[in-house]
Design a protein around this motif. Sequence first.
Motif, PDB file in Angstrom:
ATOM      1  N   PRO A   3      -3.805   7.642 -13.466  1.00 53.57           N
ATOM      2  CA  PRO A   3      -2.386   7.460 -13.203  1.00 53.57           C
ATOM      3  C   PRO A   3      -1.955   6.042 -13.498  1.00 53.57           C
ATOM      4  O   PRO A   3      -2.753   5.121 -13.488  1.00 53.57           O
ATOM      5  N   SER A   4      -0.649   5.862 -13.739  1.00 57.92           N
ATOM      6  CA  SER A   4      -0.131   4.538 -13.969  1.00 57.92           C
ATOM      7  C   SER A   4      -0.184   3.718 -12.710  1.00 57.92           C
ATOM      8  O   SER A   4      -0.519   4.192 -11.655  1.00 57.92           O
ATOM      9  N   LYS A   5       0.245   2.473 -12.824  1.00 58.47           N
ATOM     10  CA  LYS A   5       0.108   1.576 -11.691  1.00 58.47           C
ATOM     11  C   LYS A   5       1.372   0.789 -11.467  1.00 58.47           C
ATOM     12  O   LYS A   5       2.059   0.392 -12.382  1.00 58.47           O
ATOM     13  N   PHE A   6       1.656   0.547 -10.183  1.00 54.37           N
ATOM     14  CA  PHE A   6       2.669  -0.407  -9.802  1.00 54.37           C
ATOM     15  C   PHE A   6       1.948  -1.567  -9.149  1.00 54.37           C
ATOM     16  O   PHE A   6       0.954  -1.363  -8.491  1.00 54.37           O
ATOM     17  N   LEU A   7       2.522  -2.741  -9.259  1.00 50.90           N
ATOM     18  CA  LEU A   7       2.105  -3.833  -8.395  1.00 50.90           C
ATOM     19  C   LEU A   7       3.321  -4.244  -7.617  1.00 50.90           C
ATOM     20  O   LEU A   7       4.282  -4.745  -8.160  1.00 50.90           O
ATOM     21  N   SER A   8       3.312  -4.002  -6.335  1.00 49.50           N
ATOM     22  CA  SER A   8       4.475  -4.307  -5.521  1.00 49.50           C
ATOM     23  C   SER A   8       4.261  -5.586  -4.751  1.00 49.50           C
ATOM     24  O   SER A   8       3.270  -5.736  -4.076  1.00 49.50           O
ATOM     25  N   LEU A   9       5.192  -6.532  -4.854  1.00 50.80           N
ATOM     26  CA  LEU A   9       5.134  -7.768  -4.097  1.00 50.80           C
ATOM     27  C   LEU A   9       6.329  -7.805  -3.175  1.00 50.80           C
ATOM     28  O   LEU A   9       7.456  -7.897  -3.625  1.00 50.80           O
ATOM     29  N   LEU A  10       6.096  -7.716  -1.877  1.00 43.89           N
ATOM     30  CA  LEU A  10       7.192  -7.747  -0.935  1.00 43.89           C
ATOM     31  C   LEU A  10       7.467  -9.184  -0.525  1.00 43.89           C
ATOM     32  O   LEU A  10       6.752 -10.098  -0.874  1.00 43.89           O
ATOM     33  N   SER A  11       8.547  -9.375   0.216  1.00 44.32           N
ATOM     34  CA  SER A  11       9.031 -10.718   0.471  1.00 44.32           C
ATOM     35  C   SER A  11       8.054 -11.572   1.267  1.00 44.32           C
ATOM     36  O   SER A  11       8.191 -12.782   1.325  1.00 44.32           O
ATOM     37  N   SER A  12       7.062 -10.956   1.900  1.00 38.21           N
ATOM     38  CA  SER A  12       6.067 -11.745   2.613  1.00 38.21           C
ATOM     39  C   SER A  12       5.087 -12.409   1.669  1.00 38.21           C
ATOM     40  O   SER A  12       4.343 -13.289   2.061  1.00 38.21           O
ATOM     41  N   GLY A  13       5.087 -11.974   0.391  1.00 41.40           N
ATOM     42  CA  GLY A  13       4.165 -12.537  -0.580  1.00 41.40           C
ATOM     43  C   GLY A  13       2.848 -11.794  -0.660  1.00 41.40           C
ATOM     44  O   GLY A  13       1.943 -12.230  -1.336  1.00 41.40           O
ATOM     45  N   ILE A  14       2.724 -10.683   0.050  1.00 39.64           N
ATOM     46  CA  ILE A  14       1.476  -9.941   0.039  1.00 39.64           C
ATOM     47  C   ILE A  14       1.589  -8.795  -0.952  1.00 39.64           C
ATOM     48  O   ILE A  14       2.563  -8.070  -0.967  1.00 39.64           O
ATOM     49  N   ALA A  15       0.576  -8.628  -1.802  1.00 41.73           N
ATOM     50  CA  ALA A  15       0.620  -7.592  -2.832  1.00 41.73           C
ATOM     51  C   ALA A  15       0.188  -6.258  -2.261  1.00 41.73           C
ATOM     52  O   ALA A  15      -0.711  -6.179  -1.449  1.00 41.73           O
ATOM     53  N   ILE A  16       0.864  -5.207  -2.720  1.00 41.20           N
ATOM     54  CA  ILE A  16       0.452  -3.847  -2.369  1.00 41.20           C
ATOM     55  C   ILE A  16       0.459  -3.019  -3.638  1.00 41.20           C
ATOM     56  O   ILE A  16       1.468  -2.917  -4.311  1.00 41.20           O
ATOM     57  N   ILE A  17      -0.682  -2.476  -4.034  1.00 44.67           N
ATOM     58  CA  ILE A  17      -0.768  -1.733  -5.278  1.00 44.67           C
ATOM     59  C   ILE A  17      -0.093  -0.383  -5.107  1.00 44.67           C
ATOM     60  O   ILE A  17      -0.312   0.295  -4.138  1.00 44.67           O
ATOM     61  N   MET A  18       0.688  -0.008  -6.129  1.00 45.52           N
ATOM     62  CA  MET A  18       1.362   1.278  -6.079  1.00 45.52           C
ATOM     63  C   MET A  18       1.026   2.054  -7.344  1.00 45.52           C
ATOM     64  O   MET A  18      -0.018   1.854  -7.909  1.00 45.52           O
ATOM     65  N   LEU A  19       1.924   2.965  -7.730  1.00 49.73           N
ATOM     66  CA  LEU A  19       1.627   3.884  -8.809  1.00 49.73           C
ATOM     67  C   LEU A  19       2.305   3.509 -10.111  1.00 49.73           C
ATOM     68  O   LEU A  19       3.173   2.704 -10.158  1.00 49.73           O
ATOM     69  N   LEU A  20       2.152   4.153 -11.126  1.00 47.61           N
ATOM     70  CA  LEU A  20       2.976   4.273 -12.305  1.00 47.61           C
ATOM     71  C   LEU A  20       3.147   3.032 -13.127  1.00 47.61           C
ATOM     72  O   LEU A  20       4.033   3.066 -13.943  1.00 47.61           O
ATOM     73  N   SER A  21       2.618   1.786 -13.385  1.00 46.25           N
ATOM     74  CA  SER A  21       3.038   0.907 -14.438  1.00 46.25           C
ATOM     75  C   SER A  21       2.290  -0.223 -14.931  1.00 46.25           C
ATOM     76  O   SER A  21       1.492  -0.693 -14.332  1.00 46.25           O
ATOM     77  N   ARG A 324     -12.610   5.764  -9.909  1.00 45.21           N
ATOM     78  CA  ARG A 324     -11.193   5.472 -10.133  1.00 45.21           C
ATOM     79  C   ARG A 324     -10.876   4.046  -9.690  1.00 45.21           C
ATOM     80  O   ARG A 324     -10.115   3.336 -10.354  1.00 45.21           O
ATOM     81  N   LEU A 325     -11.463   3.627  -8.582  1.00 50.29           N
ATOM     82  CA  LEU A 325     -11.240   2.270  -8.095  1.00 50.29           C
ATOM     83  C   LEU A 325     -11.727   1.245  -9.108  1.00 50.29           C
ATOM     84  O   LEU A 325     -11.077   0.223  -9.335  1.00 50.29           O
ATOM     85  N   LYS A 326     -12.853   1.521  -9.751  1.00 50.29           N
ATOM     86  CA  LYS A 326     -13.366   0.619 -10.779  1.00 50.29           C
ATOM     87  C   LYS A 326     -12.397   0.539 -11.955  1.00 50.29           C
ATOM     88  O   LYS A 326     -12.176  -0.536 -12.526  1.00 50.29           O
ATOM     89  N   ARG A 327     -11.835   1.691 -12.335  1.00 53.05           N
ATOM     90  CA  ARG A 327     -10.926   1.714 -13.485  1.00 53.05           C
ATOM     91  C   ARG A 327      -9.600   1.027 -13.180  1.00 53.05           C
ATOM     92  O   ARG A 327      -9.072   0.283 -14.008  1.00 53.05           O
ATOM     93  N   SER A 328      -9.044   1.294 -12.020  1.00 56.02           N
ATOM     94  CA  SER A 328      -7.693   0.817 -11.716  1.00 56.02           C
ATOM     95  C   SER A 328      -7.673  -0.544 -11.057  1.00 56.02           C
ATOM     96  O   SER A 328      -6.672  -1.246 -11.114  1.00 56.02           O
ATOM     97  N   GLY A 329      -8.777  -0.956 -10.418  1.00 57.26           N
ATOM     98  CA  GLY A 329      -8.832  -2.265  -9.798  1.00 57.26           C
ATOM     99  C   GLY A 329      -8.470  -2.252  -8.325  1.00 57.26           C
ATOM    100  O   GLY A 329      -7.878  -1.300  -7.807  1.00 57.26           O
ATOM    101  N   ARG A 330      -8.823  -3.328  -7.642  1.00 56.45           N
ATOM    102  CA  ARG A 330      -8.576  -3.475  -6.222  1.00 56.45           C
ATOM    103  C   ARG A 330      -7.115  -3.783  -5.937  1.00 56.45           C
ATOM    104  O   ARG A 330      -6.417  -4.378  -6.727  1.00 56.45           O
ATOM    105  N   ARG A 331      -6.656  -3.401  -4.740  1.00 57.54           N
ATOM    106  CA  ARG A 331      -5.319  -3.737  -4.281  1.00 57.54           C
ATOM    107  C   ARG A 331      -5.314  -5.024  -3.473  1.00 57.54           C
ATOM    108  O   ARG A 331      -4.268  -5.608  -3.247  1.00 57.54           O
ATOM    109  N   SER A 332      -6.485  -5.443  -2.988  1.00 56.81           N
ATOM    110  CA  SER A 332      -6.558  -6.612  -2.122  1.00 56.81           C
ATOM    111  C   SER A 332      -7.854  -7.364  -2.411  1.00 56.81           C
ATOM    112  O   SER A 332      -8.665  -6.947  -3.230  1.00 56.81           O
TER     113      SER A 332
END
Length: 395
Positions: A3-21, A324-332
């Motif tokens: 699946p695609s991937k999102f990288l979401s950065l919220l205003s706290s500055g902490i990254a949360i991996i999402m879907l699609l890009s 899948r984790l190896k392919r898509s990478g860590r979120r944290s």
Amino acid sequence: MKPSKFLSLLSSGIAIIMLLSVGTSRSVNAQEPTVLEFDAPISGTLGEGDSQLSADGSFFDVYTFEGRAGERVLIRMTSTQLDSYLVLLDPNGNSLVQDDDSAGNLDAQIVYTLPVDGRYTVYANAYSTGQAGSYQIELQAADASTPTVATSTALPRYFCDESGTTPITKARRKDGVVGPLIEWTQDLALPNLSAAERCRRVASNLDTVHGRLGRNFAITAGRLQNLPVVCAGTAPGVCDPDGLILTASSRDNARQLAIRLGTAINALRSAPPDPSQATSTNSAQSRIDDPTPLAVAPQFNFFDILSYSNCLEDVIQLYQDPQRLKRSGRRSDCLSEVFARYPNGISRSQALEIITAADRYATSSRRDTLLYPPRGQRVRVRELFGFTYAIDQPR
């Protein structure tokens, strides 16, 4: 196909991996560009030794062409050996538009009107990490009648489902799996927009942002035109001028909606390929459980809900689907010693050991505020591991 991937950065500055890009992702190693001429197709090959996107390690070749302001161009990448992906950058190196399958099947196509005179750059990219093979790329002049998408049968990536009593903005993963993002109850509707209208508008905005910024755009809570918004951006709290996703009633509301959106996309990203199959058929669920305790004591470094959620999502993936984790990478970057020690996965009891330790860390009496994962993630933990957080226990 991942699946695609999102990288979401919220205003706290902490990254949360999402879907699609690839937004403005740079290459791991430099590569001399090849000049792309109009009506002169070029054959190329992606593989070892080529540049790689820092976002996901996928291979790409670099092409350039001279363009004029107002000129409409068509760029197409076709292949029978890999899943094609195209990125168009302006003369300053900013991503203008990206595409995955608009040429039909797994072929990519960009139809775009150039904004300024100058030398444009094209990345001929493979969609998946490590994917290699031969391809053909071509540049053509286009006009207003040239369709942006070659096939009219393509299903929308984001859409509003109005089949029930409450409209829901949904996302469709590349492999066809669909999941809900936001349920538009009346309390989320704006005074000048009904819940259904807002649902449709958010789906349209997400599709526009995805098309322009690509696989790894970031979601942040910020301001546009002096209004609190959830938007696409390149840094926490900094919105792309064209990155509006949805407006909010307040700054806190924008942050809450961004967290809700990120949590929902995390859940979709982690869904099994066939949602009609029970979770028990997942390869991780059928794995024989090893009761051996972890050889490395879990050490945590998260400090808010978002970083906690990202860490926990990595742990769930290490249990459910380590490949899948190896392919898509860590979120944290949490639990680095654990992930280094167990690259091929952990058992159910080992995952539960980490989850329990994380809960103790997050609810320690030394903390000013007790932390719990988002509700949807807590439900998944309960279903997968039988662990119920204190906040969800009957009082």
